[in-house]
Scaffold this active site. Structure first.
Site, PDB file in Angstrom:
ATOM      1  N   LEU A 141       0.840  -1.208   0.000  1.00  9.59           N
ATOM      2  CA  LEU A 141       0.000   0.000   0.000  1.00  9.59           C
ATOM      3  C   LEU A 141       0.873   1.255   0.000  1.00  9.59           C
ATOM      4  CD1 LEU A 141      -1.691  -2.041   2.456  1.00  9.59           C
ATOM      5  CD2 LEU A 141      -3.354  -0.531   1.411  1.00  9.59           C
ATOM      6  N   LYS A 192       0.805   2.854 -11.390  1.00  5.03           N
ATOM      7  CA  LYS A 192      -0.072   1.811 -10.835  1.00  5.03           C
ATOM      8  C   LYS A 192      -0.371   0.760 -11.907  1.00  5.03           C
ATOM      9  CE  LYS A 192      -1.107   2.948  -6.492  1.00  5.03           C
ATOM     10  NZ  LYS A 192      -0.745   2.102  -5.342  1.00  5.03           N
ATOM     11  N   LYS A 197       8.630 -13.635  -3.965  1.00  9.87           N
ATOM     12  CA  LYS A 197       9.103 -14.819  -4.712  1.00  9.87           C
ATOM     13  C   LYS A 197      10.043 -15.642  -3.838  1.00  9.87           C
ATOM     14  CE  LYS A 197      11.679 -16.131  -8.792  1.00  9.87           C
ATOM     15  NZ  LYS A 197      13.121 -15.916  -8.856  1.00  9.87           N
ATOM     16  N   GLY A 215       9.935  -9.396  -5.472  1.00 11.88           N
ATOM     17  CA  GLY A 215      11.136 -10.232  -5.339  1.00 11.88           C
ATOM     18  C   GLY A 215      11.174 -10.914  -3.977  1.00 11.88           C
ATOM     19  N   TYR A 223       4.645 -11.715 -12.253  1.00 11.81           N
ATOM     20  CA  TYR A 223       5.138 -12.647 -11.222  1.00 11.81           C
ATOM     21  C   TYR A 223       4.135 -13.776 -10.989  1.00 11.81           C
ATOM     22  CZ  TYR A 223       9.446 -10.311  -9.917  1.00 11.81           C
ATOM     23  OH  TYR A 223      10.716  -9.818  -9.930  1.00 11.81           O
ATOM     24  N   TYR A 236       1.179   8.741 -11.295  1.00 11.30           N
ATOM     25  CA  TYR A 236       0.405   7.852 -10.430  1.00 11.30           C
ATOM     26  C   TYR A 236      -0.317   6.786 -11.253  1.00 11.30           C
ATOM     27  CZ  TYR A 236      -2.629   6.384  -6.588  1.00 11.30           C
ATOM     28  OH  TYR A 236      -3.271   5.650  -5.621  1.00 11.30           O
ATOM     29  N   ARG A 242      -6.917  15.119   0.516  1.00 12.11           N
ATOM     30  CA  ARG A 242      -7.861  14.766  -0.549  1.00 12.11           C
ATOM     31  C   ARG A 242      -9.137  15.571  -0.304  1.00 12.11           C
ATOM     32  NH1 ARG A 242      -6.405   9.736  -2.535  1.00 12.11           N
ATOM     33  NH2 ARG A 242      -7.867  10.190  -4.224  1.00 12.11           N
ATOM     34  N   THR A 283     -10.961   6.491  -0.969  1.00  9.99           N
ATOM     35  CA  THR A 283     -11.193   6.144   0.435  1.00  9.99           C
ATOM     36  C   THR A 283     -11.109   7.397   1.308  1.00  9.99           C
ATOM     37  OG1 THR A 283     -10.212   4.024  -0.031  1.00  9.99           O
ATOM     38  CG2 THR A 283     -10.419   4.599   2.277  1.00  9.99           C
ATOM     39  N   LYS A 309       8.648   5.748  -8.456  1.00 10.15           N
ATOM     40  CA  LYS A 309       9.558   4.735  -7.891  1.00 10.15           C
ATOM     41  C   LYS A 309       8.824   3.779  -6.947  1.00 10.15           C
ATOM     42  CE  LYS A 309      13.740   6.016  -6.584  1.00 10.15           C
ATOM     43  NZ  LYS A 309      14.743   6.883  -5.912  1.00 10.15           N
TER      44      LYS A 309
HETATM   45  N1  UDP Z   1     -11.490  18.717  -5.491  1.00  8.62           N
HETATM   46  C1  UDP Z   1     -12.136  19.919  -5.304  1.00  8.62           C
HETATM   47  N2  UDP Z   1     -11.643  20.762  -4.354  1.00  8.62           N
HETATM   48  C2  UDP Z   1     -10.570  20.478  -3.574  1.00  8.62           C
HETATM   49  C3  UDP Z   1      -9.918  19.235  -3.772  1.00  8.62           C
HETATM   50  C4  UDP Z   1     -10.405  18.373  -4.739  1.00  8.62           C
HETATM   51  O1  UDP Z   1     -13.145  20.230  -5.972  1.00  8.62           O
HETATM   52  O2  UDP Z   1     -10.202  21.306  -2.717  1.00  8.62           O
HETATM   53  C5  UDP Z   1     -12.021  17.794  -6.521  1.00  8.62           C
HETATM   54  C6  UDP Z   1     -10.973  17.317  -7.504  1.00  8.62           C
HETATM   55  O3  UDP Z   1     -10.826  18.236  -8.568  1.00  8.62           O
HETATM   56  C7  UDP Z   1     -11.566  15.984  -7.932  1.00  8.62           C
HETATM   57  C8  UDP Z   1     -12.302  15.493  -6.694  1.00  8.62           C
HETATM   58  O4  UDP Z   1     -12.494  16.638  -5.874  1.00  8.62           O
HETATM   59  O5  UDP Z   1     -12.497  16.181  -8.979  1.00  8.62           O
HETATM   60  C9  UDP Z   1     -11.560  14.425  -5.909  1.00  8.62           C
HETATM   61  O6  UDP Z   1     -10.300  14.929  -5.622  1.00  8.62           O
HETATM   62  P1  UDP Z   1      -9.209  14.167  -4.746  1.00  8.62           P
HETATM   63  O7  UDP Z   1      -8.025  15.065  -4.650  1.00  8.62           O
HETATM   64  O8  UDP Z   1      -9.787  13.713  -3.474  1.00  8.62           O
HETATM   65  O9  UDP Z   1      -8.803  12.844  -5.559  1.00  8.62           O
HETATM   66  P2  UDP Z   1      -9.022  12.263  -7.037  1.00  8.62           P
HETATM   67  O10 UDP Z   1     -10.293  11.512  -7.014  1.00  8.62           O
HETATM   68  O11 UDP Z   1      -9.069  13.384  -8.040  1.00  8.62           O
HETATM   69  O12 UDP Z   1      -7.850  11.384  -7.258  1.00  8.62           O
END
Ligand code: UDP
Length: 259
Positions: free
Chosen positions: A18, A96, A50, A47, A106, A92, A135, A122, A36
């Protein structure tokens, strides 16, 4: 830092990977570290798996789907994605995707017991906030509790499907411990698709704030809709999100209030 090779001297039965920054506001500050962690870090930990014949669970992301067109929403695991390889989020989402490819390689070449979960937004108590690391949920709650403007990016009509942390953890445990699901991938996502404007209004209501909603420019490549088809997790893992967005936000606002 899992991108530097290391060799544990103990037997390891289960590896849960994670380890990555996941906030879009970090993508411009730490793109190389993110690449990275998800490429070299996945290779290093596979690795170890494995060597120890460990079971391996990769925390992947709904970001591997990029910006799916409406006909592919709700998005099943079979959708292959619409990702910009040189865009603002590519450190990102592309790394991923590499992590998933490494994991499957693997599994196929070394018969490793691997499982992949694609996690949808989440949130919950103890999630980091702030301008760079936060977020949307923790940012909006922090803004609301300080009676500061709630900053919607774009018009707020973009959608996400928010997953409460305890639901995510239950999905993780099922993905890790169920027998006979080696090599499989599962969407793990919450109960309903929500616009960011609706999220802001719900947080306003639950926090009792006087904050106003303000609108700022939409970051590049911000996906328009994100909503999982979770029928595979329901049918095979017997997993379903239990906590509604309202209930989860109530718990999260309470936690922020107590900090
Ligand atoms: N977002 C927003 N205002 C903020 C931060 C995020 O409107 O202050 C919006 C962002 O543009 C996206 C959504 O909320 O459309 C979710 O953003 P987050 O950064 O949580 O993660 P994402 O789902 O984009 O990876």
């Amino acid at each position: 830092d899992i991108s530097n090779p290391f060799f544990p001297d103990k037997q390891i039965d289960l590896i849960l990977h994670l380890a990555s920054r996941a906030s879009p506001l970090e993508f411009s500050r730490y793109p190389i570290q993110i690449l990275k962690a998800n490429t070299l870090g996945t290779w290093v930990t596979l690795g170890i798996a494995k060597k120890c014949n460990s079971r391996y669970v990769l925390a992947s992301t709904s970001e591997v789907y990029g910006d799916p067109p409406a006909k592919n929403v709700p998005t099943p695991e079979t959708y292959n994605g619409n990702v910009n390889p040189i865009g603002a989020r590519s450190c990102y989402d592309e790394s991923k995707r590499v992590a998933e490819a490494f994991t499957m390689a693997y599994h196929n070449q070394h018969e490793l017991d691997t499982r992949i979960m694609r996690i949808f937004n989440t949130y919950g108590p103890r999630m980091r906030g702030g301008d760079v690391y936060g977020r949307v949920v923790s940012r909006f709650i922090e803004q609301a509790l300080l009676n500061k403007p709630i900053t919607i990016f774009g018009d707020g009509n973009q959608t996400r499907t928010f997953t409460y942390v305890s639901d995510l953890i239950k999905g993780l445990i099922k993905t890790a411990f169920l027998p006979d699901i080696s090599g499989q991938v599962f969407n793990i996502g919450g109960q309903g698709e929500t616009t960011i404007l609706a999220l802001a209004n719900l947080i306003k209501q639950l926090s009792g704030t006087t904050s106003e909603i303000t609108y700022q420019s939409l970051p590049p490549d911000d996906p328009k809709r994100r909503c999982p088809d979770t029928s595979k997790a329901v049918n095979i893992l017997n997993w379903n999100a239990e906590i509604s967005l309202r209930k989860g936000l109530e718990k999260t606002v309470l936690w922020h209030n107590q900090c």
